[in-house]
Scaffold this motif. Structure first.
Motif, PDB file in Angstrom:
ATOM      1  N   GLY A 195       0.392   7.820  -8.006  1.00 55.40           N
ATOM      2  CA  GLY A 195       1.286   8.670  -8.784  1.00 55.40           C
ATOM      3  C   GLY A 195       2.682   8.741  -8.188  1.00 55.40           C
ATOM      4  N   ILE A 196       2.871   8.122  -7.010  1.00 59.89           N
ATOM      5  CA  ILE A 196       4.171   8.083  -6.342  1.00 59.89           C
ATOM      6  C   ILE A 196       4.497   6.609  -6.096  1.00 59.89           C
ATOM      7  CG2 ILE A 196       5.488   8.787  -4.292  1.00 59.89           C
ATOM      8  CD1 ILE A 196       4.579  11.246  -5.714  1.00 59.89           C
ATOM      9  N   ASP A 197       5.547   6.104  -6.739  1.00 60.06           N
ATOM     10  CA  ASP A 197       5.866   4.677  -6.649  1.00 60.06           C
ATOM     11  C   ASP A 197       6.023   4.194  -5.202  1.00 60.06           C
ATOM     12  OD1 ASP A 197       5.768   4.413  -9.396  1.00 60.06           O
ATOM     13  OD2 ASP A 197       7.942   4.522  -9.659  1.00 60.06           O
ATOM     14  N   ALA A 198       6.725   4.964  -4.374  1.00 58.64           N
ATOM     15  CA  ALA A 198       6.939   4.546  -2.984  1.00 58.64           C
ATOM     16  C   ALA A 198       5.618   4.477  -2.217  1.00 58.64           C
ATOM     17  CB  ALA A 198       7.909   5.492  -2.282  1.00 58.64           C
ATOM     18  N   CYS A 199       4.679   5.339  -2.556  1.00 64.19           N
ATOM     19  CA  CYS A 199       3.371   5.316  -1.891  1.00 64.19           C
ATOM     20  C   CYS A 199       2.554   4.123  -2.375  1.00 64.19           C
ATOM     21  CB  CYS A 199       2.628   6.631  -2.118  1.00 64.19           C
ATOM     22  SG  CYS A 199       3.464   8.031  -1.320  1.00 64.19           S
ATOM     23  N   ASP A 200       2.667   3.806  -3.654  1.00 58.78           N
ATOM     24  CA  ASP A 200       1.994   2.603  -4.166  1.00 58.78           C
ATOM     25  C   ASP A 200       2.558   1.361  -3.486  1.00 58.78           C
ATOM     26  OD1 ASP A 200       0.539   4.248  -5.850  1.00 58.78           O
ATOM     27  OD2 ASP A 200       1.770   3.818  -7.609  1.00 58.78           O
ATOM     28  N   SER A 201       3.872   1.354  -3.261  1.00 59.07           N
ATOM     29  CA  SER A 201       4.515   0.234  -2.583  1.00 59.07           C
ATOM     30  C   SER A 201       4.035   0.133  -1.133  1.00 59.07           C
ATOM     31  CB  SER A 201       6.033   0.402  -2.634  1.00 59.07           C
ATOM     32  OG  SER A 201       6.666  -0.644  -1.960  1.00 59.07           O
ATOM     33  N   TYR A 202       3.915   1.266  -0.456  1.00 58.88           N
ATOM     34  CA  TYR A 202       3.393   1.290   0.918  1.00 58.88           C
ATOM     35  C   TYR A 202       1.992   0.689   0.963  1.00 58.88           C
ATOM     36  CZ  TYR A 202       0.862   3.301   4.878  1.00 58.88           C
ATOM     37  OH  TYR A 202       0.043   3.480   5.966  1.00 58.88           O
ATOM     38  N   LEU A 203       1.146   1.105   0.041  1.00 63.69           N
ATOM     39  CA  LEU A 203      -0.231   0.596   0.023  1.00 63.69           C
ATOM     40  C   LEU A 203      -0.262  -0.897  -0.290  1.00 63.69           C
ATOM     41  CD1 LEU A 203      -1.857   3.649  -1.744  1.00 63.69           C
ATOM     42  CD2 LEU A 203      -2.074   3.013   0.679  1.00 63.69           C
ATOM     43  N   ALA A 204       0.619  -1.351  -1.167  1.00 65.77           N
ATOM     44  CA  ALA A 204       0.702  -2.783  -1.465  1.00 65.77           C
ATOM     45  C   ALA A 204       1.163  -3.554  -0.235  1.00 65.77           C
ATOM     46  CB  ALA A 204       1.654  -3.020  -2.635  1.00 65.77           C
ATOM     47  N   THR A 205       2.105  -2.993   0.499  1.00 71.96           N
ATOM     48  CA  THR A 205       2.571  -3.617   1.729  1.00 71.96           C
ATOM     49  C   THR A 205       1.438  -3.707   2.745  1.00 71.96           C
ATOM     50  OG1 THR A 205       4.817  -2.810   1.371  1.00 71.96           O
ATOM     51  CG2 THR A 205       4.244  -3.411   3.625  1.00 71.96           C
ATOM     52  N   MET A 206       0.683  -2.626   2.876  1.00 73.38           N
ATOM     53  CA  MET A 206      -0.461  -2.626   3.799  1.00 73.38           C
ATOM     54  C   MET A 206      -1.505  -3.654   3.365  1.00 73.38           C
ATOM     55  SD  MET A 206      -0.023  -0.587   6.359  1.00 73.38           S
ATOM     56  CE  MET A 206      -1.672  -0.253   6.944  1.00 73.38           C
ATOM     57  N   THR A 207      -1.731  -3.768   2.060  1.00 77.39           N
ATOM     58  CA  THR A 207      -2.711  -4.726   1.548  1.00 77.39           C
ATOM     59  C   THR A 207      -2.271  -6.153   1.839  1.00 77.39           C
ATOM     60  OG1 THR A 207      -3.414  -3.170  -0.154  1.00 77.39           O
ATOM     61  CG2 THR A 207      -3.934  -5.482  -0.530  1.00 77.39           C
ATOM     62  N   THR A 208      -0.984  -6.422   1.642  1.00 76.52           N
ATOM     63  CA  THR A 208      -0.449  -7.747   1.948  1.00 76.52           C
ATOM     64  C   THR A 208      -0.594  -8.041   3.441  1.00 76.52           C
ATOM     65  OG1 THR A 208       1.099  -7.659   0.112  1.00 76.52           O
ATOM     66  CG2 THR A 208       1.621  -9.190   1.889  1.00 76.52           C
ATOM     67  N   CYS A 209      -0.287  -7.068   4.247  1.00 74.56           N
ATOM     68  CA  CYS A 209      -0.422  -7.239   5.689  1.00 74.56           C
ATOM     69  C   CYS A 209      -1.885  -7.478   6.062  1.00 74.56           C
ATOM     70  CB  CYS A 209       0.122  -6.006   6.402  1.00 74.56           C
ATOM     71  SG  CYS A 209       0.187  -6.196   8.189  1.00 74.56           S
ATOM     72  N   ALA A 210      -2.787  -6.747   5.448  1.00 75.23           N
ATOM     73  CA  ALA A 210      -4.216  -6.909   5.740  1.00 75.23           C
ATOM     74  C   ALA A 210      -4.686  -8.317   5.401  1.00 75.23           C
ATOM     75  CB  ALA A 210      -5.032  -5.876   4.974  1.00 75.23           C
ATOM     76  N   SER A 211      -4.044  -8.922   4.421  1.00 73.12           N
ATOM     77  CA  SER A 211      -4.448 -10.279   4.032  1.00 73.12           C
ATOM     78  C   SER A 211      -4.169 -11.288   5.149  1.00 73.12           C
ATOM     79  CB  SER A 211      -3.741 -10.702   2.743  1.00 73.12           C
ATOM     80  OG  SER A 211      -2.375 -10.969   2.975  1.00 73.12           O
ATOM     81  N   LYS A 212      -3.345 -10.901   6.111  1.00 74.26           N
ATOM     82  CA  LYS A 212      -3.014 -11.785   7.224  1.00 74.26           C
ATOM     83  C   LYS A 212      -3.960 -11.607   8.416  1.00 74.26           C
ATOM     84  CE  LYS A 212       1.784 -11.658   5.798  1.00 74.26           C
ATOM     85  NZ  LYS A 212       3.140 -11.275   6.125  1.00 74.26           N
ATOM     86  N   LEU A 213      -4.855 -10.642   8.305  1.00 70.55           N
ATOM     87  CA  LEU A 213      -5.806 -10.382   9.383  1.00 70.55           C
ATOM     88  C   LEU A 213      -6.934 -11.397   9.376  1.00 70.55           C
ATOM     89  CD1 LEU A 213      -6.197  -6.523   9.044  1.00 70.55           C
ATOM     90  CD2 LEU A 213      -5.090  -7.733  10.921  1.00 70.55           C
ATOM     91  N   PRO A 214      -7.570 -11.609  10.524  1.00 71.95           N
ATOM     92  CA  PRO A 214      -8.767 -12.432  10.531  1.00 71.95           C
ATOM     93  C   PRO A 214      -9.841 -11.760   9.679  1.00 71.95           C
ATOM     94  CG  PRO A 214      -8.177 -11.709  12.778  1.00 71.95           C
ATOM     95  CD  PRO A 214      -7.207 -11.092  11.826  1.00 71.95           C
ATOM     96  N   ALA A 215     -10.692 -12.551   9.082  1.00 72.44           N
ATOM     97  CA  ALA A 215     -11.706 -12.041   8.159  1.00 72.44           C
ATOM     98  C   ALA A 215     -12.540 -10.920   8.769  1.00 72.44           C
ATOM     99  CB  ALA A 215     -12.606 -13.178   7.683  1.00 72.44           C
ATOM    100  N   GLU A 216     -12.880 -11.039  10.046  1.00 75.34           N
ATOM    101  CA  GLU A 216     -13.743 -10.026  10.661  1.00 75.34           C
ATOM    102  C   GLU A 216     -13.052  -8.672  10.816  1.00 75.34           C
ATOM    103  OE1 GLU A 216     -11.906 -12.550  13.910  1.00 75.34           O
ATOM    104  OE2 GLU A 216     -13.005 -12.990  12.084  1.00 75.34           O
ATOM    105  N   SER A 217     -11.742  -8.624  10.772  1.00 80.30           N
ATOM    106  CA  SER A 217     -10.996  -7.365  10.886  1.00 80.30           C
ATOM    107  C   SER A 217     -10.561  -6.813   9.540  1.00 80.30           C
ATOM    108  CB  SER A 217      -9.743  -7.582  11.732  1.00 80.30           C
ATOM    109  OG  SER A 217     -10.058  -8.054  12.990  1.00 80.30           O
ATOM    110  N   ARG A 218     -10.497  -7.660   8.552  1.00 76.45           N
ATOM    111  CA  ARG A 218      -9.906  -7.307   7.270  1.00 76.45           C
ATOM    112  C   ARG A 218     -10.648  -6.178   6.551  1.00 76.45           C
ATOM    113  NH1 ARG A 218     -10.213 -12.072   4.529  1.00 76.45           N
ATOM    114  NH2 ARG A 218      -8.849 -12.879   6.129  1.00 76.45           N
TER     115      ARG A 218
END
Length: 113
Positions: A34-57
């Motif tokens: 419901g807050i665009d900046a918070c949705d953007s933060y979560l998208a950024t975190m999700t993108t970053c998580a995609s760079k983690l090794p599978a066992e940490s993701r």
């Protein structure tokens, strides 16, 4: 007190960090807070998580879902408890916090700009 709890949870989510190894994109499957900046933060975190090794993701993605739930609950609680200018100020403050957290994630070398 509620702000302190929100800050601790979100800092804990951020502290999980972004690893150096690559991997398949993360799939946190998040609904809007419901807050665009918070949705953007979560998208950024999700993108970053995609760079983690599978066992940490998976644990990182679980933390992102928890953060999403907390952010949504905070926005809803403010909407329910506050009126007029106070509600608008609370939303601006939450958006600013999410923007700051998103910038901090992007400043990490592994997640980087």
């Amino acid at each position: 007190m509620a702000r302190a709890h929100l800050a601790l949870l979100l800092c804990g989510t951020f502290a999980l960090g972004c690893g150096k190894a690559g991997g398949d994109p993360g799939k946190a499957d998040l609904d809007s807070t419901g807050i665009d900046a918070c949705d953007s933060y979560l998208a950024t975190m999700t993108t970053c998580a995609s760079k983690l090794p599978a066992e940490s993701r998976k644990s990182h993605e679980a933390a992102i879902r928890i953060a999403r739930d907390v952010l949504e609950a905070k926005a809803e609680a403010d909407d329910d408890a506050l009126k007029g200018d106070a509600r608008a100020e609370a939303r601006v403050a939450l958006a600013a916090a999410c923007k700051q957290m998103s910038d901090a994630v992007l400043d990490r070398e592994a997640c980087g700009r």
